[in-house]
Design a protein around this motif. Sequence first.
Motif, PDB file in Angstrom:
ATOM      1  N   ILE A 122       0.966  -1.069   0.036  1.00  0.00           N
ATOM      2  CA  ILE A 122       0.091  -0.089  -0.030  1.00  0.00           C
ATOM      3  C   ILE A 122       0.804   1.237  -0.152  1.00  0.00           C
ATOM      4  CG2 ILE A 122      -1.744   1.154   1.387  1.00  0.00           C
ATOM      5  CD1 ILE A 122      -2.666  -1.420   0.079  1.00  0.00           C
ATOM      6  N   ARG A 123       1.724   1.215   0.942  1.00  0.00           N
ATOM      7  CA  ARG A 123       2.898   2.623   0.965  1.00  0.00           C
ATOM      8  C   ARG A 123       3.937   2.103   1.725  1.00  0.00           C
ATOM      9  NH1 ARG A 123      -1.685   3.488   3.932  1.00  0.00           N
ATOM     10  NH2 ARG A 123      -1.269   3.434   6.343  1.00  0.00           N
ATOM     11  N   THR A 177       3.975  -0.827   4.448  1.00  0.00           N
ATOM     12  CA  THR A 177       2.619  -1.294   4.764  1.00  0.00           C
ATOM     13  C   THR A 177       1.954  -2.231   3.638  1.00  0.00           C
ATOM     14  OG1 THR A 177       1.942   0.742   5.752  1.00  0.00           O
ATOM     15  CG2 THR A 177      -0.047  -0.607   5.285  1.00  0.00           C
ATOM     16  N   ILE A 178       1.463  -3.536   4.012  1.00  0.00           N
ATOM     17  CA  ILE A 178       0.962  -4.425   3.038  1.00  0.00           C
ATOM     18  C   ILE A 178      -0.499  -4.810   3.416  1.00  0.00           C
ATOM     19  CG2 ILE A 178       3.331  -5.249   2.652  1.00  0.00           C
ATOM     20  CD1 ILE A 178       2.465  -7.736   4.720  1.00  0.00           C
ATOM     21  N   ARG A 179      -1.203  -5.213   2.399  1.00  0.00           N
ATOM     22  CA  ARG A 179      -2.704  -5.565   2.530  1.00  0.00           C
ATOM     23  C   ARG A 179      -2.973  -6.885   1.782  1.00  0.00           C
ATOM     24  NH1 ARG A 179      -6.450  -0.721   0.630  1.00  0.00           N
ATOM     25  NH2 ARG A 179      -5.519   0.056   2.367  1.00  0.00           N
ATOM     26  N   ASN A 180      -3.875  -7.514   2.597  1.00  0.00           N
ATOM     27  CA  ASN A 180      -4.076  -8.948   1.778  1.00  0.00           C
ATOM     28  C   ASN A 180      -5.595  -9.115   1.968  1.00  0.00           C
ATOM     29  OD1 ASN A 180      -4.730 -11.815   3.291  1.00  0.00           O
ATOM     30  ND2 ASN A 180      -3.765 -10.293   4.552  1.00  0.00           N
ATOM     31  N   GLN A 195      -7.107  -9.636   6.549  1.00  0.00           N
ATOM     32  CA  GLN A 195      -7.838  -8.668   5.901  1.00  0.00           C
ATOM     33  C   GLN A 195      -7.340  -7.239   6.424  1.00  0.00           C
ATOM     34  OE1 GLN A 195     -11.770  -8.884   4.347  1.00  0.00           O
ATOM     35  NE2 GLN A 195     -11.495 -11.080   3.645  1.00  0.00           N
ATOM     36  N   ASP A 206      -4.455  -3.899   7.332  1.00  0.00           N
ATOM     37  CA  ASP A 206      -3.112  -3.492   7.010  1.00  0.00           C
ATOM     38  C   ASP A 206      -2.018  -3.593   7.854  1.00  0.00           C
ATOM     39  OD1 ASP A 206      -4.653  -2.379   4.754  1.00  0.00           O
ATOM     40  OD2 ASP A 206      -4.223  -0.373   5.430  1.00  0.00           O
ATOM     41  N   GLN A 207      -0.895  -4.307   7.630  1.00  0.00           N
ATOM     42  CA  GLN A 207      -0.026  -4.570   8.615  1.00  0.00           C
ATOM     43  C   GLN A 207       1.252  -3.849   7.909  1.00  0.00           C
ATOM     44  OE1 GLN A 207      -1.090  -9.121   7.523  1.00  0.00           O
ATOM     45  NE2 GLN A 207       0.664  -9.156   9.316  1.00  0.00           N
ATOM     46  N   GLU A 257      -3.817  -0.772  -5.887  1.00  0.00           N
ATOM     47  CA  GLU A 257      -3.992  -0.691  -4.232  1.00  0.00           C
ATOM     48  C   GLU A 257      -5.293  -1.209  -3.889  1.00  0.00           C
ATOM     49  OE1 GLU A 257      -2.974   3.107  -2.524  1.00  0.00           O
ATOM     50  OE2 GLU A 257      -1.045   2.916  -2.995  1.00  0.00           O
ATOM     51  N   ASN A 258      -6.348  -1.016  -4.479  1.00  0.00           N
ATOM     52  CA  ASN A 258      -7.652  -1.299  -4.167  1.00  0.00           C
ATOM     53  C   ASN A 258      -8.390  -2.146  -5.397  1.00  0.00           C
ATOM     54  OD1 ASN A 258      -8.221  -0.377  -1.418  1.00  0.00           O
ATOM     55  ND2 ASN A 258      -7.827   1.537  -2.438  1.00  0.00           N
TER      56      ASN A 258
END
Length: 732
Positions: free
Chosen positions: A212-213, A231-234, A263, A265-266, A657-658
């Motif tokens: 994500i960023r 920052t990662i999103r799954n 689900q 952001d990490q 990103e989305n």
Amino acid sequence: MRFTYFWQLWQVILALAMVIGITSFVYIRLKSPVSTRVRAILICLRILAATILLVCLLEPVLVQQIDITPPNNLLILADRSKSMTIRDVSYNDEKVDRMLPVNHLLFSQDSDFVKQLNDRFTTHIYQFDQNLERITGKTLEIHTGTGLTDITKSIQTAINEWRGQAISGIVLITDGEHNASKFDVDQLVDLKVPIYPIGVGNPNPQNDLGIIRIESDPVSYLDHETTIKVTIRNNGYTGAKIRLMLKQNDRIIGIETTTLANQIDQIATFTVIPKEEGMLQYLVSLPVLDNEITTENNQKKFSLKIVRSQLRVLYVDGLPRWDYAFLKRVLEKDPNIEATCLVLSLAKASSRIQPKFPRSEAELLAYDVLIIGDIKANELTSNQQQLIKIFVAEHSKSIVFLGGKNSLGKKGLGRSEMADLLPIVSPLTGCRSWDQDFSLRLTTQGKFHPIMQLGKTSELNDTIWQDLPPLSRRISGFQLRGGATTLAELHHPTLTEPIIVFQPYGLGKSVLIAAEGLWNWGFGVWGFKDEDNSYPRFWGQAIRWLASQSSAKQIHIIADKSTYLIGEEIKATIYTYDKTYQPFNTANLKLDVTLPNNKVFQIRTDQDNSVPGRYTAKFLADKEGKYTLKASGTFDGVSIGEDKITVFSEQQVTEFENPRLNRRLLTSLATQTNGIYFPIEKARSLPDQIEDQKEPVFATEEKDLWDSPIILILAAGLLGSEWFLRKWKGLV
């Protein structure tokens, strides 16, 4: 119909009666042997001709209503941004990219969508990403671009092209991934044009893992730890264990292992220790997991500016005032600055143990930057003042003067042996001080100067400077020296007073801040208080720049960003100066660009007439990688130096990103603009749902019937026929 010359009805009847009576009397009393039938024909011909001429005398005008209703326009905007390459649309029992059904809807011979619209409207088709482009009749297919998606700007631009004409609506074909700016539906509602969104893509969450960023300090220091937050999103991979890799020049320099949460952001954190100076580019990558909807967001590049660390700063002030306390705290908290701070009044009183002012040139040269606070001229000995002048002029060092009542007053530094170090000339009576709150405004030079960059973008930087807390005291009444440059001034509608001023001095630099109360910035910028670091950032980058050697150059080049997306314009600004560091307009400039494939080409520079000595250049970043821009110049055949910078270009990942259809945004947009939302599978039923917004417009048209060649020909024909008949019967 109406008559220009109006007669009463009885007058018209009387005139006709007289014509009929006189004509009939003449032909009835005619003694020639002519039959009654011929007489009747002659009488009729004469009466008709006379009647036509009588009517012409009244000048009849035909009045009619003409329909001038303008064309009923319908604008079709098709999204061509990078996210339209995502393959999540079912088409003929297979997954295809989002662009294929859009092209089929608009251009396929099997689709009557555009034909139905053309039957009722005048359609105009556009394609858009960050920019809007009209599609000509020769276009048979829309190809995806490389830019972000700007729905608001594209709609506004399209409507402006047809301003003043009837627009029945806008058909917006998109996945709703607006990401070029903040989406403001109110701006589109104010246009008062119905918007009919057609959603493309799958609105349900798809299996995806993406970055994500990436967050890091804009400036990092050589041989010091730098923290990088990713920052990662799954979605769909909860519980999976993955490895993130950090690379520089295809070399792995960091690996982090994490377990994906449900689900959310990490944040994964890398710690690196840069070993070289300059603008460096890094790559963070994620593994490609099974059945991901897209892998475009599995890696992301970012840049770090690496500078030399542990700069030594000597800060000397007269009293332990608020400005001293706050600045001392900022300098001591910066791990990359070794600060020595002393208060002269405390040293004289011997009330505490504190450092001494350097006694020799060698001791003073151990420092990179010297900060002189609000002190009087007699608080520094003649020898110390001479050491300071040598420190700046001969050894390429820098000095900062913090103006105050003492330092710029009657007995201040303006009357000392180092007065010419100041970028101003003080009056004999000293400068005036004003104890009232005031704000700063960046000058044109200040907007681009490295010291003044408090935001990541020029827009954000302007906003931060506008919202900085006010300062408590300003110093005025001085004159700028010939080589001085104002970076910030008093924000006032009529007054123009320099506050932050810079000048080169010998081989070094001198900066004056003619104000007190900068410590107010330590409490945060209004509107950014939760995340603001403007005060330490200002001083950190000011000291970094002052400790560098760049300002001694007569050519200075900067770019508006350090990292660009492929397809964006790289914009460079070049400043040229003469030997006294005055803006220089007559240099012969050359700008060489080294591409990622190491090929070199030249681009043209254009002089900016609004700012002396400033030139601009721009070109398209069409390849991924490093670009080196080198500016050089000559005057009368003699070189005035060169300067170069490095920027990077990277692939677009924001679009991914989305990666699902933003149906919520499109539905809201349709509702608030009185339109209707359709998924692309049902788009062919849209033409019947679009309401005709045009109102009939009629214009009154008047046509002179009497002033017509046909009337003249008819009258002449009747009279000619009468004469011919009379000639034939021997009456002439």
